[in-house]
Design a protein around this motif. Structure first.
Motif, mmCIF file in Angstrom:
data_model
loop_
_atom_site.group_PDB
_atom_site.id
_atom_site.type_symbol
_atom_site.label_atom_id
_atom_site.label_comp_id
_atom_site.label_asym_id
_atom_site.label_seq_id
_atom_site.Cartn_x
_atom_site.Cartn_y
_atom_site.Cartn_z
ATOM 1 N N GLY A 52 -65.906 -95.567 -13.324
ATOM 2 C CA GLY A 52 -65.423 -94.464 -14.163
ATOM 3 C C GLY A 52 -63.994 -94.056 -13.872
ATOM 4 O O GLY A 52 -63.429 -93.252 -14.596
ATOM 5 N N LEU A 53 -63.415 -94.601 -12.827
ATOM 6 C CA LEU A 53 -62.047 -94.232 -12.446
ATOM 7 C C LEU A 53 -61.203 -95.484 -12.282
ATOM 8 O O LEU A 53 -61.726 -96.538 -11.890
ATOM 9 N N PRO A 54 -59.896 -95.386 -12.533
ATOM 10 C CA PRO A 54 -59.032 -96.539 -12.261
ATOM 11 C C PRO A 54 -59.083 -96.861 -10.756
ATOM 12 O O PRO A 54 -59.198 -95.929 -9.946
ATOM 13 N N PRO A 55 -59.008 -98.148 -10.369
ATOM 14 C CA PRO A 55 -59.163 -98.523 -8.948
ATOM 15 C C PRO A 55 -58.278 -97.731 -7.993
ATOM 16 O O PRO A 55 -58.735 -97.344 -6.917
ATOM 17 N N ASP A 56 -57.029 -97.438 -8.379
ATOM 18 C CA ASP A 56 -56.120 -96.722 -7.464
ATOM 19 C C ASP A 56 -56.545 -95.274 -7.228
ATOM 20 O O ASP A 56 -56.214 -94.687 -6.199
ATOM 21 N N ASP A 57 -57.230 -94.688 -8.225
ATOM 22 C CA ASP A 57 -57.631 -93.279 -8.110
ATOM 23 C C ASP A 57 -58.946 -93.114 -7.363
ATOM 24 O O ASP A 57 -59.317 -91.991 -7.007
ATOM 25 N N ALA A 117 -78.638 -87.024 10.005
ATOM 26 C CA ALA A 117 -79.700 -87.500 9.097
ATOM 27 C C ALA A 117 -79.212 -87.425 7.646
ATOM 28 O O ALA A 117 -79.443 -88.350 6.851
ATOM 29 N N ILE A 118 -78.520 -86.325 7.327
ATOM 30 C CA ILE A 118 -77.966 -86.181 5.958
ATOM 31 C C ILE A 118 -76.964 -87.307 5.706
ATOM 32 O O ILE A 118 -76.981 -87.961 4.658
ATOM 33 N N ALA A 119 -76.068 -87.522 6.689
ATOM 34 C CA ALA A 119 -75.023 -88.548 6.534
ATOM 35 C C ALA A 119 -75.639 -89.942 6.454
ATOM 36 O O ALA A 119 -75.142 -90.801 5.707
ATOM 37 N N ALA A 120 -76.735 -90.162 7.197
ATOM 38 C CA ALA A 120 -77.371 -91.489 7.187
ATOM 39 C C ALA A 120 -77.916 -91.822 5.808
ATOM 40 O O ALA A 120 -78.034 -92.997 5.437
ATOM 41 N N VAL A 121 -78.272 -90.798 5.024
ATOM 42 C CA VAL A 121 -78.752 -91.024 3.655
ATOM 43 C C VAL A 121 -77.568 -91.060 2.689
ATOM 44 O O VAL A 121 -77.466 -91.928 1.823
ATOM 45 N N THR A 122 -76.664 -90.096 2.853
ATOM 46 C CA THR A 122 -75.583 -89.901 1.871
ATOM 47 C C THR A 122 -74.528 -91.011 1.918
ATOM 48 O O THR A 122 -74.153 -91.537 0.861
ATOM 49 N N VAL A 123 -74.053 -91.345 3.107
ATOM 50 C CA VAL A 123 -72.912 -92.276 3.189
ATOM 51 C C VAL A 123 -73.276 -93.673 2.663
ATOM 52 O O VAL A 123 -72.560 -94.206 1.791
ATOM 53 N N PRO A 124 -74.398 -94.288 3.110
ATOM 54 C CA PRO A 124 -74.730 -95.600 2.541
ATOM 55 C C PRO A 124 -75.024 -95.512 1.033
ATOM 56 O O PRO A 124 -74.607 -96.371 0.263
ATOM 57 N N GLY A 125 -75.732 -94.426 0.615
ATOM 58 C CA GLY A 125 -76.026 -94.241 -0.814
ATOM 59 C C GLY A 125 -74.741 -94.135 -1.610
ATOM 60 O O GLY A 125 -74.603 -94.723 -2.696
ATOM 61 N N PHE A 126 -73.794 -93.404 -1.078
ATOM 62 C CA PHE A 126 -72.494 -93.222 -1.719
ATOM 63 C C PHE A 126 -71.783 -94.572 -1.855
ATOM 64 O O PHE A 126 -71.230 -94.897 -2.917
ATOM 65 N N ALA A 127 -71.824 -95.351 -0.765
ATOM 66 C CA ALA A 127 -71.144 -96.659 -0.763
ATOM 67 C C ALA A 127 -71.749 -97.587 -1.807
ATOM 68 O O ALA A 127 -71.022 -98.295 -2.518
ATOM 69 N N VAL A 128 -73.077 -97.549 -1.958
ATOM 70 C CA VAL A 128 -73.750 -98.449 -2.907
ATOM 71 C C VAL A 128 -73.531 -97.970 -4.338
ATOM 72 O O VAL A 128 -73.088 -98.722 -5.204
ATOM 73 N N LEU A 129 -73.806 -96.682 -4.593
ATOM 74 C CA LEU A 129 -73.779 -96.173 -5.972
ATOM 75 C C LEU A 129 -72.368 -96.069 -6.539
ATOM 76 O O LEU A 129 -72.174 -96.201 -7.738
ATOM 77 N N LEU A 130 -71.383 -95.798 -5.670
ATOM 78 C CA LEU A 130 -70.007 -95.659 -6.176
ATOM 79 C C LEU A 130 -69.118 -96.842 -5.804
ATOM 80 O O LEU A 130 -67.906 -96.783 -6.006
ATOM 81 N N GLU A 131 -69.727 -97.877 -5.274
ATOM 82 C CA GLU A 131 -68.959 -99.071 -4.886
ATOM 83 C C GLU A 131 -67.793 -98.691 -3.967
ATOM 84 O O GLU A 131 -66.688 -99.220 -4.131
#
Lengths: 228, 217
Positions: A52-57, A117-131
């Motif tokens: 949804g965003l240009p790569p640089d942004d 525990a929050i970060a263990a769920v959020t950070v990998p999920g963030f990396a996968v879902l938002l590339e």
């Protein structure tokens, strides 16, 4: 060392373990926090997605969004540390048993584990879902650790401060955000540098300095914040 | 003391007149915009001074538990916020002239806004506690903790990322980059604003004490 109260480390671990046991029995805070983090993550990824965003942004937006999710997820669970003792009527017994600084340190330790525990769920999920690809995984991990520690300490201190105030949930967010803003701004900057591939040396030093200053302040003021 | 208060008015009038008439506008700035330094920086200085005074009186309250110390700390935060908002307004005026926008999220601009939020939260916290003694104690603890965080907003956060903000006073060289007339008016303004702060602080704290004593009757 105060023999009547046992060693500092024993007391801190005992409090952290007590909170962890109580939490595992009820599971309300853990479930609520993780559910909030998952919902926020799903909303963000649905709204902007990986493309949804240009790569640089992407890196600046992703860095900011990650810490906004982490902050608000933490704000749903971490403030309960002292409020729960007041609600269940165990605050007085705890005050009589241990000095406030040790209680605060134990609760901050539990909150730090909860944040991880929050970060263990959020950070990998963030990396996968938002590339989101961290060019420096070590930099990102160090940022999450240093940022999470400061977030846990300040949240625990504010929990003690607002435990007996009216409208404490609203109040917590109102007072936590300005106090945590230097930490959040620096953590976002460090995450941005890590996403771009560099090790965030300068922002990490600032984060560690903030963590040290906040820890000393919270420990010294614990007895005043949680006085009867 | 009374004579000092009476002298403050002509002194401030002289500082304002000198700010517009004596030093030449600084090079590298559009038109007369550099003159804002005589008002913007003293406002920022006064608000920071007020927050430091609030921390000192908060500490005094925790040591002596004298309500007067809490009243002075509370008044100092209110006045600090007033000067903090004036800092943001004068900074915004300068930004509109120099950078063509009222607000551009410059790190120093943003960190000062967060500093104002930090102390606005002090007032929210006070409003949430009914018992006067507990309110004073919690507010004092918050003010001291805020004083630990304040240097990160004033000195550290603006340096983590690049800033457009002019560095005439706080800079890596550790020098005040001003000519003699500018320096004289600048320090004159700092002294005048500090005097104004002390006067306002004395007025507000005494008014708060009077209303407490009135309520107690």
């Amino acid at each position: 060392m105060d023999q009547a109260h046992g060693s500092v480390l024993d007391a801190v671990l005992a409090i952290a373990l007590k909170d962890a046991t109580a939490e595992l029995r009820r599971r309300t805070a853990v479930v609520a926090v993780l559910f909030f983090a998952a919902t926020a993550l799903a909303l963000v990824s649905f709204a902007i997605g990986p493309f949804g965003l240009p790569p640089d942004d992407r890196p600046p937006v992703q860095a900011a969004l990650l810490w906004i999710i982490l902050f608000f997820a933490a704000a749903t669970g971490l403030p309960r540390a002292f409020a729960h003792e007041e609600e269940t009527g165990t605050a007085l017994a705890l005050r009589k048993t241990l000095p406030a600084g040790r209680v605060l340190a134990g609760k901050a330790l539990f909150n730090f584990v909860l944040f991880l525990a929050i970060a263990a769920v959020t950070v990998p999920g963030f990396a996968v879902l938002l590339e989101a690809r961290a060019g420096s995984a070590a930099g990102l991990a160090a940022t999450v650790l240093a940022g999470g520690y400061g977030l846990a300490v300040v949240s625990t201190f504010l929990s003690a401060l607002s435990a007996r105030a009216g409208q404490r949930h609203v109040l917590f967010v109102l007072i936590a955000f300005p106090l945590l803003s230097p930490l959040l701004l620096t953590a976002i900057q460090a995450t941005l540098e890590a996403l771009r591939g560099g090790f965030p040396g300068t922002p990490l030093r600032v984060l560690i300095a903030y963590d040290g200053a906040a820890s000393c302040g919270a420990y010294l003021l614990a007895s005043v914040a949680w006085e009867e | 003391m009374k004579i000092l208060k009476l002298l403050l008015l002509p002194y401030m009038a002289a500082v304002v007149a000198a700010a517009f008439l004596w030093p030449e506008p600084a090079k590298g700035f559009i038109g007369e915009s550099s003159r804002i330094v005589f008002f913007h920086v003293p406002c920022a200085w006064t608000s920071s001074l007020a927050f430091v005074v609030a921390a000192a009186y908060s500490l005094a309250y925790l040591v002596k538990r004298n309500p007067w110390h809490d009243e002075v700390a509370h008044s100092a935060v209110k006045i600090g916020l007033l000067f903090g908002v004036l800092t943001l307004i004068t900074g915004s005026l300068f930004a509109s002239i120099m950078w063509g926008t009222w607000w551009n999220w410059d790190p120093r601009e943003s960190s000062y806004l967060l500093l104002v939020f930090l102390y606005a939260a002090y007032l929210f916290l006070r409003a949430a506690v009914d018992d006067p003694e507990r309110r004073a104690r919690i507010a004092a603890a918050y003010a001291l903790f805020a004083a630990v965080v304040m240097p990160f907003l004033v000195f550290v956060a603006p340096r983590v990322t690049a800033s457009l903000h002019p560095q005439t006073v706080i800079n890596p060289q550790g020098k005040i980059l001003m000519d003699t007339p500018t320096r004289a008016v600048f320090f004159g303004a700092l002294a005048g604003f500090s005097g104004l702060f002390l006067w306002l602080l004395s007025l507000d704290a005494r008014a708060t004490r009077a209303s407490r004593l009135e309520r107690a009757r």
